[in-house]
Design a protein around this motif. Structure first.
Motif, PDB file in Angstrom:
ATOM      1  N   GLU A   1       3.818   3.277 -10.946  1.00  0.00           N
ATOM      2  CA  GLU A   1       2.793   2.253 -10.772  1.00  0.00           C
ATOM      3  C   GLU A   1       3.439   1.100  -9.827  1.00  0.00           C
ATOM      4  O   GLU A   1       2.511   0.741  -8.755  1.00  0.00           O
ATOM      5  N   SER A   2       4.743   0.907  -9.976  1.00  0.00           N
ATOM      6  CA  SER A   2       5.008  -0.137  -9.100  1.00  0.00           C
ATOM      7  C   SER A   2       5.333   0.140  -7.688  1.00  0.00           C
ATOM      8  O   SER A   2       5.090  -0.370  -6.775  1.00  0.00           O
ATOM      9  N   GLU A   3       5.485   1.481  -7.568  1.00  0.00           N
ATOM     10  CA  GLU A   3       5.413   2.194  -6.122  1.00  0.00           C
ATOM     11  C   GLU A   3       4.109   2.326  -5.492  1.00  0.00           C
ATOM     12  O   GLU A   3       3.840   1.697  -4.328  1.00  0.00           O
ATOM     13  N   ILE A   4       3.059   2.324  -6.581  1.00  0.00           N
ATOM     14  CA  ILE A   4       1.930   2.518  -5.734  1.00  0.00           C
ATOM     15  C   ILE A   4       1.336   1.101  -5.597  1.00  0.00           C
ATOM     16  O   ILE A   4       0.517   0.902  -4.677  1.00  0.00           O
ATOM     17  N   ALA A   5       1.674   0.074  -6.364  1.00  0.00           N
ATOM     18  CA  ALA A   5       1.442  -1.228  -6.072  1.00  0.00           C
ATOM     19  C   ALA A   5       1.766  -1.586  -4.707  1.00  0.00           C
ATOM     20  O   ALA A   5       1.068  -2.633  -4.137  1.00  0.00           O
ATOM     21  N   LEU A   6       2.795  -1.128  -4.153  1.00  0.00           N
ATOM     22  CA  LEU A   6       3.475  -1.531  -2.726  1.00  0.00           C
ATOM     23  C   LEU A   6       2.627  -0.945  -1.841  1.00  0.00           C
ATOM     24  O   LEU A   6       2.694  -1.416  -0.478  1.00  0.00           O
ATOM     25  N   LEU A   7       1.896   0.055  -2.028  1.00  0.00           N
ATOM     26  CA  LEU A   7       1.253   0.637  -0.616  1.00  0.00           C
ATOM     27  C   LEU A   7       0.015  -0.378  -0.211  1.00  0.00           C
ATOM     28  O   LEU A   7      -0.577  -1.041  -1.020  1.00  0.00           O
ATOM     29  N   GLU A   8      -0.399  -0.286   0.897  1.00  0.00           N
ATOM     30  CA  GLU A   8      -1.125  -1.402   1.534  1.00  0.00           C
ATOM     31  C   GLU A   8      -2.640  -0.875   1.370  1.00  0.00           C
ATOM     32  O   GLU A   8      -3.628  -1.587   1.372  1.00  0.00           O
ATOM     33  N   THR A   9      -3.002   0.354   1.632  1.00  0.00           N
ATOM     34  CA  THR A   9      -4.220   0.765   1.669  1.00  0.00           C
ATOM     35  C   THR A   9      -4.710   1.829   0.496  1.00  0.00           C
ATOM     36  O   THR A   9      -3.911   2.435  -0.050  1.00  0.00           O
ATOM     37  N   GLU A  10      -6.071   2.005   0.242  1.00  0.00           N
ATOM     38  CA  GLU A  10      -6.729   2.690  -0.775  1.00  0.00           C
ATOM     39  C   GLU A  10      -6.202   4.212  -0.338  1.00  0.00           C
ATOM     40  O   GLU A  10      -5.954   4.882  -1.344  1.00  0.00           O
ATOM     41  N   GLU A  11      -6.415   4.310   0.916  1.00  0.00           N
ATOM     42  CA  GLU A  11      -6.021   5.994   1.171  1.00  0.00           C
ATOM     43  C   GLU A  11      -4.778   6.393   0.814  1.00  0.00           C
ATOM     44  O   GLU A  11      -4.437   7.402   0.411  1.00  0.00           O
ATOM     45  N   GLU A  12      -3.612   5.431   1.084  1.00  0.00           N
ATOM     46  CA  GLU A  12      -2.102   5.716   0.937  1.00  0.00           C
ATOM     47  C   GLU A  12      -2.379   5.726  -0.511  1.00  0.00           C
ATOM     48  O   GLU A  12      -1.388   6.683  -0.983  1.00  0.00           O
ATOM     49  N   ARG A  13      -2.866   5.178  -1.391  1.00  0.00           N
ATOM     50  CA  ARG A  13      -2.836   5.191  -2.999  1.00  0.00           C
ATOM     51  C   ARG A  13      -3.142   6.384  -3.240  1.00  0.00           C
ATOM     52  O   ARG A  13      -2.791   7.104  -4.227  1.00  0.00           O
ATOM     53  N   ARG A  14      -4.437   6.697  -2.674  1.00  0.00           N
ATOM     54  CA  ARG A  14      -4.925   7.976  -3.283  1.00  0.00           C
ATOM     55  C   ARG A  14      -4.154   9.294  -3.012  1.00  0.00           C
ATOM     56  O   ARG A  14      -3.872  10.168  -3.561  1.00  0.00           O
ATOM     57  N   GLU A  15      -3.456   9.034  -1.677  1.00  0.00           N
ATOM     58  CA  GLU A  15      -2.646  10.163  -1.365  1.00  0.00           C
ATOM     59  C   GLU A  15      -1.294  10.340  -2.219  1.00  0.00           C
ATOM     60  O   GLU A  15      -0.860  11.376  -2.539  1.00  0.00           O
ATOM     61  N   PHE A  16      -0.838   9.219  -2.554  1.00  0.00           N
ATOM     62  CA  PHE A  16       0.443   9.397  -3.722  1.00  0.00           C
ATOM     63  C   PHE A  16       0.080   9.774  -4.880  1.00  0.00           C
ATOM     64  O   PHE A  16       0.740  10.565  -5.321  1.00  0.00           O
ATOM     65  N   LEU A  17      -1.192   9.376  -5.201  1.00  0.00           N
ATOM     66  CA  LEU A  17      -1.608   9.817  -6.556  1.00  0.00           C
ATOM     67  C   LEU A  17      -1.716  11.307  -6.750  1.00  0.00           C
ATOM     68  O   LEU A  17      -1.078  12.002  -7.555  1.00  0.00           O
ATOM     69  N   GLU A  18      -2.029  12.000  -5.613  1.00  0.00           N
ATOM     70  CA  GLU A  18      -2.482  13.384  -5.526  1.00  0.00           C
ATOM     71  C   GLU A  18      -0.986  14.057  -5.497  1.00  0.00           C
ATOM     72  O   GLU A  18      -0.793  15.031  -6.131  1.00  0.00           O
ATOM     73  N   ALA A  19       0.084  13.309  -4.838  1.00  0.00           N
ATOM     74  CA  ALA A  19       1.348  13.931  -4.453  1.00  0.00           C
ATOM     75  C   ALA A  19       2.059  13.943  -5.903  1.00  0.00           C
ATOM     76  O   ALA A  19       2.936  15.087  -6.099  1.00  0.00           O
ATOM     77  N   VAL A  20       1.842  12.944  -6.894  1.00  0.00           N
ATOM     78  CA  VAL A  20       2.503  13.000  -8.131  1.00  0.00           C
ATOM     79  C   VAL A  20       1.705  13.579  -9.063  1.00  0.00           C
ATOM     80  O   VAL A  20       2.135  13.638 -10.302  1.00  0.00           O
ATOM     81  N   GLY A  21       0.348  14.244  -8.725  1.00  0.00           N
ATOM     82  CA  GLY A  21      -0.319  14.863  -9.601  1.00  0.00           C
ATOM     83  C   GLY A  21      -1.350  14.060 -10.476  1.00  0.00           C
ATOM     84  O   GLY A  21      -1.653  14.618 -11.879  1.00  0.00           O
TER      85      GLY A  21
END
Length: 368
Positions: free
Chosen positions: A245-265
Motif C-alpha cells: 500500500e505504501s508503494e501504491i501511495a507513491l504512484l502519481e496516476t490512477e492508471e499507474e495504480r491500476r497497473e500495479f494492483l494488477e501486477a500483484v494480483g
C-alpha cells in the motif's frame, strides 16, 4: 462519539506505515517501540465510484471527494492501563475517536522487532483488548461508586441512579471477565446513560490484518486466527499489506495504480476497503452537489434532515433554507442526464423534514 477512526495496535505491527499510505503524508516510522508518541491526524479521501460517474455525466472544473479522519495512535503494550509505555497518554487518545482500526501483525520477519518476541495474532489481540477492558473497568468502577452514593441525595439523583446503576453493574460484570462493553449490545437509551464515560471497549472495531507480499490473498493461519476472533465479536476484517500500500501511495496516476494492483494480483487496494468500512461503521454517508464549477461529495451523519445537510456546505444555506431539489444518483446513472431525470419525474422538491439519504444529489434553495 467522534466521527473519526483511531489506528491502534501493539508497537511495530505497521500502524504508522499504514497511516502514511492512507494519507500519503509520511508519519514517523521506525523499527523500535514507541516511535510514535503524539497522535498523527490525517484527512483521507473516501473512494467512491459514484462521484466518478457523476463527473462523467455532468462535467465540472473540479471533482472533490468526501473525507474521513484517521488518527495514528502509538502502540499499546501489556500494562498500558497502569501507565506502562506511556499507556495513559495513549489510552486518552483512543477515548477521543469514534471507532478503532485494530492493526494485527500477520507476517513473519526476523528483521522487524516484535514487542513480545514472536508472531501470535490471537495473543496480540488479547493483549490490546485486556488493556482496554482494564482501563474501562477502572472508569466504570469509579462511576459506580459515585452513583451508588447518590441514592442518599436528591430525588433527581436517586432517579438517575436507578436508571444507570443496572447498566453500570452489567458493565462491571462483563469487564471483570475481560469482555468488551460492546459485547453487551446495549440499546441507544442505555448507551446514552454512559456516553460521558467515553468507554474504550464500546467503540466499534475493524481488525486490520497486516500481511507481507506473500500473504495478500488473505489465506494464512495468522489471518484465519484473526477472522475467528472477529467472527465471535461480529467485527469486520480487512487484509492489507502495508508495504504494498505504501508503494501504491507513491504512484502519481490512477492508471499507474491500476497497473500495479494488477501486477500483484489485486483487484482493489486494501486501503480503499478499510476507508469505506470505517466510513460506514462511523455512520457516515454521502450526498452530492453538481455543477460546472465542481462536482462534490459531502460527508454527513446518517439521520440528519435537509437543513442540517445544507449547513454542511455553508451556515447561510441552513439559516435561509427554503427547499431542496433532490434526486438519487442511481436515477442519474439510469437516465444519463439531469434533464432526463426531470423528464422521468424522478426529481423531487423536499422541505425541512426530509431525511437525507446516501447517494442523494441535492440543489439547495435558500434566502438570507
Amino acid at each position: 462519539m467522534g466521527l473519526n477512526c483511531g489506528i491502534v495496535g501493539l508497537p511495530n505491527v505497521g500502524k504508522s506505515t499504514l497511516f502514511s499510505a492512507l494519507t500519503s503524508v509520511p508519519a514517523h516510522v521506525a523499527n523500535y517501540p514507541f516511535c510514535t508518541i503524539d497522535p498523527n491526524v490525517g484527512i483521507v479521501a473516501v473512494p467512491d465510484s459514484r462521484l466518478e460517474r457523476i463527473a462523467e455525466l455532468i462535467p465540472g472544473k473540479k471533482k472533490i471527494p468526501a473525507t474521513v479522519e484517521f488518527i495514528d495512535i502509538a502502540g499499546l503494550v501489556a500494562g498500558a492501563s497502569r501507565g506502562e509505555g506511556l499507556g495513559n497518554r495513549f489510552l486518552a487518545s483512543i477515548r477521543e475517536v469514534g471507532m478503532i482500526a485494530h492493526v494485527v501483525r500477520c507476517f513473519e520477519d526476523a528483521d522487524v522487532v516484535h514487542v513480545d518476541g514472536g508472531i501470535d495474532p490471537a495473543r496480540d489481540i488479547e493483549t490490546i483488548n485486556i488493556e482496554l477492558a482494564l482501563a474501562d473497568l477502572d472508569t466504570v468502577t469509579r462511576r459506580h461508586e459515585k452513583v451508588s452514593k447518590a441514592r442518599s441525595l436528591s430525588k433527581e439523583a436517586q432517579k438517575h441512579a436507578a436508571e444507570v446503576l443496572p447498566v453500570l453493574e452489567r458493565l462491571l460484570e462483563a469487564l471483570r471477565e475481560g469482555k468488551s462493553a460492546r459485547s453487551l449490545k446495549l440499546d441507544e437509551d442505555r448507551l446514552a446513560l454512559i456516553s460521558d464515560l467515553h468507554l474504550l471497549t464500546v467503540k466499534p472495531v475493524i481488525y486490520v490484518c497486516n500481511v507481507d507480499e506473500e500473504g495478500i490473498d488473505g489465506n494464512s493461519a495468522h489471518v484465519d486466527a484473526v477472522r475467528r476472533i472477529a467472527g465471535e465479536e461480529e467485527a469486520e476484517v480487512v487484509v492489507i499489506c502495508s508495504k504494498i500500500e505504501s508503494e501504491i501511495a507513491l504512484l502519481e496516476t490512477e492508471e499507474e495504480r491500476r497497473e500495479f494492483l494488477e501486477a500483484v494480483g489485486l483487484r482493489e487496494s486494501g486501503l480503499n476497503k478499510l476507508i469505506r468500512s470505517a466510513y460506514r461503521i462511523l455512520g457516515l454517508r454521502t450526498f452530492f452537489t453538481t455543477g460546472s464549477d465542481e462536482n462534490r461529495a459531502w460527508t454527513f451523519k446518517a439521520g440528519i434532515k435537509a437543513p442540517q445537510a445544507a449547513g454542511i456546505i455553508h451556515s447561510d444555506f441552513q439559516k435561509g433554507f427554503i427547499k431542496a431539489e433532490i434526486y438519487s444518483c442511481d436515477d442519474l446513472f439510469a437516465h444519463g442526464s439531469e434533464q432526463k431525470v426531470r423528464v422521468a419525474g424522478k426529481l423531487r422538491l423536499e422541505g425541512k423534514e426530509y431525511l437525507v439519504r446516501d447517494g442523494d444529489v441535492i440543489h439547495f434553495k435558500f434566502n438570507v
